[in-house]
Design an enzyme around this catalytic site. Structure first.
Site, mmCIF file in Angstrom:
data_model
loop_
_atom_site.group_PDB
_atom_site.id
_atom_site.type_symbol
_atom_site.label_atom_id
_atom_site.label_comp_id
_atom_site.label_asym_id
_atom_site.label_seq_id
_atom_site.Cartn_x
_atom_site.Cartn_y
_atom_site.Cartn_z
ATOM 1 N N HIS A 1 0.817 -1.211 0.000
ATOM 2 C CA HIS A 1 0.000 0.000 0.000
ATOM 3 C C HIS A 1 0.851 1.261 0.000
ATOM 4 O O HIS A 1 0.714 2.131 0.860
ATOM 5 C CB HIS A 1 -0.973 0.002 1.188
ATOM 6 C CG HIS A 1 -2.271 0.655 0.887
ATOM 7 N ND1 HIS A 1 -2.896 1.527 1.744
ATOM 8 C CD2 HIS A 1 -3.063 0.582 -0.203
ATOM 9 C CE1 HIS A 1 -4.019 1.947 1.196
ATOM 10 N NE2 HIS A 1 -4.147 1.387 0.014
ATOM 11 N N GLY B 1 -10.700 0.971 12.447
ATOM 12 C CA GLY B 1 -11.220 0.289 11.257
ATOM 13 C C GLY B 1 -12.002 1.223 10.353
ATOM 14 O O GLY B 1 -12.568 0.780 9.355
ATOM 15 N N HIS C 1 -9.333 6.890 6.566
ATOM 16 C CA HIS C 1 -8.059 6.600 5.916
ATOM 17 C C HIS C 1 -7.340 7.895 5.580
ATOM 18 O O HIS C 1 -7.992 8.894 5.267
ATOM 19 C CB HIS C 1 -8.280 5.792 4.635
ATOM 20 C CG HIS C 1 -7.058 5.075 4.199
ATOM 21 N ND1 HIS C 1 -6.120 5.644 3.379
ATOM 22 C CD2 HIS C 1 -6.599 3.847 4.518
ATOM 23 C CE1 HIS C 1 -5.131 4.786 3.199
ATOM 24 N NE2 HIS C 1 -5.392 3.684 3.885
ATOM 25 N N ASP D 1 -9.145 -2.900 7.396
ATOM 26 C CA ASP D 1 -9.072 -3.581 8.686
ATOM 27 C C ASP D 1 -10.430 -3.958 9.269
ATOM 28 O O ASP D 1 -10.530 -4.910 10.026
ATOM 29 C CB ASP D 1 -8.321 -2.703 9.694
ATOM 30 C CG ASP D 1 -6.858 -2.590 9.332
ATOM 31 O OD1 ASP D 1 -6.252 -3.639 9.076
ATOM 32 O OD2 ASP D 1 -6.332 -1.473 9.286
ATOM 33 N N HIS E 1 -2.513 2.025 12.657
ATOM 34 C CA HIS E 1 -2.051 1.358 11.420
ATOM 35 C C HIS E 1 -2.542 -0.087 11.500
ATOM 36 O O HIS E 1 -3.738 -0.330 11.587
ATOM 37 C CB HIS E 1 -0.527 1.517 11.356
ATOM 38 C CG HIS E 1 0.122 1.149 10.060
ATOM 39 N ND1 HIS E 1 -0.562 0.804 8.929
ATOM 40 C CD2 HIS E 1 1.451 1.067 9.715
ATOM 41 C CE1 HIS E 1 0.293 0.538 7.946
ATOM 42 N NE2 HIS E 1 1.527 0.681 8.404
HETATM 43 C C1 LIG Z 1 -6.529 6.283 9.571
HETATM 44 C C2 LIG Z 1 -6.502 7.609 10.296
HETATM 45 C C3 LIG Z 1 -5.313 7.606 11.266
HETATM 46 C C4 LIG Z 1 -6.310 8.725 9.274
HETATM 47 O O1 LIG Z 1 -6.213 9.858 10.007
HETATM 48 P P1 LIG Z 1 -5.882 11.305 9.462
HETATM 49 O O2 LIG Z 1 -5.673 11.337 8.007
HETATM 50 O O3 LIG Z 1 -4.776 11.805 10.302
HETATM 51 O O4 LIG Z 1 -7.231 12.040 9.723
HETATM 52 P P2 LIG Z 1 -7.658 12.702 11.065
HETATM 53 O O5 LIG Z 1 -7.290 11.832 12.225
HETATM 54 O O6 LIG Z 1 -7.100 14.092 11.057
HETATM 55 O O7 LIG Z 1 -9.224 12.710 10.905
HETATM 56 C C5 LIG Z 1 -9.991 13.796 10.383
HETATM 57 C C6 LIG Z 1 -11.266 13.912 11.197
HETATM 58 O O8 LIG Z 1 -12.032 12.705 11.101
HETATM 59 C C7 LIG Z 1 -12.162 12.103 12.377
HETATM 60 N N1 LIG Z 1 -11.903 10.679 12.238
HETATM 61 C C8 LIG Z 1 -11.066 10.088 11.374
HETATM 62 N N2 LIG Z 1 -11.084 8.778 11.543
HETATM 63 C C9 LIG Z 1 -11.968 8.534 12.535
HETATM 64 C C10 LIG Z 1 -12.408 7.369 13.154
HETATM 65 N N3 LIG Z 1 -11.926 6.183 12.780
HETATM 66 N N4 LIG Z 1 -13.319 7.465 14.143
HETATM 67 C C11 LIG Z 1 -13.800 8.652 14.524
HETATM 68 N N5 LIG Z 1 -13.403 9.824 13.972
HETATM 69 C C12 LIG Z 1 -12.495 9.743 12.984
HETATM 70 C C13 LIG Z 1 -11.067 12.712 13.230
HETATM 71 O O9 LIG Z 1 -11.376 12.686 14.608
HETATM 72 C C14 LIG Z 1 -10.994 14.102 12.682
HETATM 73 O O10 LIG Z 1 -12.070 14.831 13.193
HETATM 74 P P3 LIG Z 1 -11.887 16.392 13.580
HETATM 75 O O11 LIG Z 1 -11.533 17.053 12.274
HETATM 76 O O12 LIG Z 1 -13.203 16.760 14.150
HETATM 77 O O13 LIG Z 1 -10.771 16.422 14.583
HETATM 78 C C15 LIG Z 1 -7.816 7.855 11.066
HETATM 79 O O14 LIG Z 1 -8.906 7.789 10.178
HETATM 80 C C16 LIG Z 1 -7.987 6.870 12.198
HETATM 81 O O15 LIG Z 1 -7.459 7.085 13.277
HETATM 82 N N6 LIG Z 1 -8.715 5.755 11.943
HETATM 83 C C17 LIG Z 1 -8.853 4.721 12.933
HETATM 84 C C18 LIG Z 1 -7.646 3.799 12.910
HETATM 85 C C19 LIG Z 1 -7.613 2.900 11.713
HETATM 86 O O16 LIG Z 1 -8.606 2.320 11.336
HETATM 87 N N7 LIG Z 1 -6.414 2.763 11.148
HETATM 88 C C20 LIG Z 1 -6.201 1.890 10.002
HETATM 89 C C21 LIG Z 1 -5.971 2.716 8.797
HETATM 90 S S1 LIG Z 1 -5.948 1.723 7.345
#
Ligand SMILES: CC(C)(COP(=O)(O)OP(=O)(O)OC[C@H]1O[C@@H](n2cnc3c(N)ncnc32)[C@H](O)[C@@H]1OP(=O)(O)O)[C@@H](O)C(=O)NCCC(=O)NCCS
Length: 377
Positions: free
Chosen positions: A189, A260, A263, A314, A224
């Protein structure tokens, strides 16, 4: 200049010919092949070969590759001794990281034993080592890892379930196919966090094992790879669709992060999700499950309705793995087994046109100030 969002979001940090997550709207491809075509028509071994050796194998090459992988399954006694000494309550990802590091001491990288050879070796040693450790500590059993299995997917399930696993039954075949698809989807990826960590390490001219160990440590976190385990724990909190609805609304009200979902690169859909979701659904039907899949769909619905957030790979991997009888703690190690192929492809690519990866930081600390003698602090 720091990026506005932080976390290098949107920054092009280098070039790659291995994977695109959405080049010109074409979606996820490995070396130009669509993830949908690969998941439908190829096996994980073909994808591993594609990533590690740069091209899809022809028929004789694939047969030879499968035989080679089978011949590499043996665990050195230094590894079994190590596995027996790792505490039973260790997180399985720490087992993976430790095994990788240990193998680097007994089969170090050399000119002959190069990155491709190491990738092939780890691809089959990882499942054997992980499940040896698992059975040794859970059942007091020293399993024989040299079992007959024609694919990595079958090998993993046979080692996990032992003689009870009916590889030729309809359910057994569906489980093997699900595992195979999952390994394909997890294989690569682009510049995700663990791959980037492997490239940063490689760029210092370090060895393959060091780069892979860095990658495994990076994958472990719930933002991740660890998200698949966290997703399963979430799903299992609910015993009905109604329960899931109430619980999820509460969590969202509390502004909880739901593992989960979401992204960094995809904004409306993770293309891998629909593929693994179909596998989870098929297994749910085959097993007459009335709860796990329905609860998962309800969580998906609430997340979309309330937050416009979509499941990433995931989320449905969690229920798919669960239906295959895989303990939750082994979910992220499975990701390691698969992603080793992508990591090594990136290690090789980084070396082909290497430059030390060393960005700069925007300084936000105190202005220069006089040194404080210890008595004045
Ligand atoms: C994957 C991830 C880290 C990407 O994060 P990012 O690009 O840094 O995006 P952000 O964390 O800045 O998220 C943007 C907004 O969406 C929200 N958001 C994003 N993913 C979320 C989630 N899984 N649950 C709840 N809120 C979420 C954030 O809280 C943020 O809200 P805000 O603007 O009010 O603060 C994030 O979506 C996440 O933490 N997901 C859960 C973990 C996960 O599934 N990881 C596997 C990735 S393949």
């Amino acid at each position: 200049m720091a990026t506005k969002e932080g976390g290098l979001a949107g920054v092009v940090a280098g070039q790659t010919a291995i994977c695109t997550v959405g080049h010109e709207g074409h979606g996820l491809h490995y070396r130009g092949y669509s993830i949908y075509d690969l998941a439908k028509n190829a096996t994980f071994e073909e994808v591993a070969y594609l990533l590690i050796y740069g091209r899809l194998p022809n028929d004789p090459q694939l047969k030879q590759y499968r035989e080679k992988l089978k011949s590499l399954r043996g665990l050195p006694t230094a590894i079994t001794a190590l596995l027996e000494s790792i505490p039973a309550n260790t997180h399985p990802m720490d087992v993976m990281r430790t095994v990788c590091s240990m193998l680097g001491t007994i089969e170090p990288e050399t000119h002959q034993h190069d990155a491709q050879e190491i990738a092939d070796r780890l691809l089959v040693l990882f499942p054997g080592a992980l499940l040896y450790w698992y059975h040794y500590h859970l059942h007091g059993q020293k399993i024989d890892v040299m079992v007959e299995a024609s694919s990595t997917a079958e090998y993993f399930l046979k080692l996990l379930h032992g003689k009870g696993f009916q590889a030729d039954s309809a359910l057994g075949k569906l489980m093997i196919q699900t595992m195979d698809v999952s390994l394909i989807l997890y294989a690569e990826h682009e510049f995700n966090a663990s791959t980037f960590a492997a490239r940063v390490c490689t760029a210092t001219l370090s060895d393959v094992y060091s780069a892979l160990t860095a990658a495994i440590g990076t994958l472990r976190g719930p933002l991740h790879g660890g998200a698949n385990e966290a997703a399963m724990m979430l799903i299992q909190q609910y015993s009905s669709v109604k329960d899931a609805e109430e619980g999820m609304l509460k969590k969202l009200n509390n502004k909880d992060l739901i593992m989960g979902f979401g992204h960094r690169v995809y904004t409306t859909v993770d293309p891998r999700s629909e593929v693994i979701k179909a596998q989870a659904k098929a297994l749910s039907l085959a097993l007459n499950d009335n709860v796990i899949y329905a609860v998962s769909e309800q969580i998906e619905k609430i997340m979309w309705d309330q937050k416009k957030l979509f499941p990433n790979l995931d989320f449905y991997s969690a229920s798919a793995y669960h239906f295959c009888g895989i303990p939750t703690g082994l979910f992220t190690p499975l990701f390691v087994i698969s992603r080793t192929t992508g990591w090594v492809a990136h290690i090789i690519e980084q070396r082909q046109n290497n430059k030390l990866i060393r960005p700069t930081a925007e300084y936000i600390g105190p202005q220069p100030q006089p040194f404080l003698e210890i008595g004045n602090r």
